[in-house]
Scaffold this motif. Structure first.
Motif, mmCIF file in Angstrom:
data_model
loop_
_atom_site.group_PDB
_atom_site.id
_atom_site.type_symbol
_atom_site.label_atom_id
_atom_site.label_comp_id
_atom_site.label_asym_id
_atom_site.label_seq_id
_atom_site.Cartn_x
_atom_site.Cartn_y
_atom_site.Cartn_z
ATOM 1 N N GLY A 7 0.376 -1.226 -0.141
ATOM 2 C CA GLY A 7 0.581 0.670 -0.037
ATOM 3 C C GLY A 7 0.874 1.743 0.151
ATOM 4 N N ASP A 8 1.409 1.020 0.691
ATOM 5 C CA ASP A 8 3.108 2.222 1.022
ATOM 6 C C ASP A 8 3.644 2.674 -0.781
ATOM 7 N N ALA A 9 3.345 1.686 -1.442
ATOM 8 C CA ALA A 9 4.679 1.433 -2.689
ATOM 9 C C ALA A 9 3.589 1.647 -3.294
ATOM 10 N N GLN A 10 2.418 1.843 -3.714
ATOM 11 C CA GLN A 10 1.276 2.149 -4.350
ATOM 12 C C GLN A 10 0.775 3.395 -4.190
ATOM 13 N N ASP A 84 9.603 12.349 -1.259
ATOM 14 C CA ASP A 84 10.202 11.334 0.432
ATOM 15 C C ASP A 84 8.839 11.826 1.171
ATOM 16 N N ARG A 85 8.309 11.053 2.007
ATOM 17 C CA ARG A 85 7.948 11.437 3.679
ATOM 18 C C ARG A 85 8.261 12.687 4.408
ATOM 19 N N GLY A 86 7.510 13.648 4.701
ATOM 20 C CA GLY A 86 8.566 14.299 5.163
ATOM 21 C C GLY A 86 8.450 14.439 7.265
ATOM 22 N N SER A 87 8.998 14.664 7.548
ATOM 23 C CA SER A 87 9.655 14.875 8.867
ATOM 24 C C SER A 87 7.954 14.943 10.012
#
Length: 145
Positions: A7-10, A84-87
């Protein structure tokens, strides 16, 4: 666990496609600029014959401007875009590298790209069922063509 990662990859792929599509469709953007790694991967795929040809098609499709096919995600990457996911929770950091069409001011193009990419990423994340994220967009102009 594998479903979560899938799910994260999608979601990551959807964010990349949304950001790339929004940037590419902005007036004044000639094409998204692949990084050195993508250029080398494309060269290896073309010389060994193991690639599907998408590496060579992505360059011509990205130069064609509006109406071009949606950017493809190969190995979790879209040429010219990094995400990228932020902080913070749900935050995203998007980096876009692009070339500007001759006759357009780079600053004006960058100012147009940032809100479009932000809106597209927020919509992609909302479509995946998450709350509207905080999105930080960095645009780097690498060329004027």
């Amino acid at each position: 666990m594998s479903q979560v990662m899938s799910g994260d990859a999608q979601l990551h792929a959807a964010v990349l496609r949304a950001a790339a599509g929004a940037a590419k469709d902005t007036p004044g953007v000639a094409f998204l600029r692949p990084g050195l790694g993508e250029l080398l991967r494309g060269t290896v795929a073309r010389t060994t014959g193991t690639g599907s040809g998408a590496a060579s098609r992505s360059g011509s499709a990205s130069r064609s401007g509006a109406g071009a096919p949606a950017p493809s995600v190969r190995g979790g990457r879209v040429p010219g875009v990094r995400a990228d996911r932020g902080s913070g929770p749900g935050a995203w950091r998007i980096r876009v590298h692009l070339a500007v069409r001759r006759g357009h001011r780079a600053l004006d193009v960058v100012r147009a790209v940032r809100p479009r990419v932000t809106a597209a990423v927020q919509e992609a994340v909302r479509a995946a069922g998450e709350a509207a994220p905080e999105v930080a967009v960095t645009v780097t102009v690498t060329d004027i063509t």
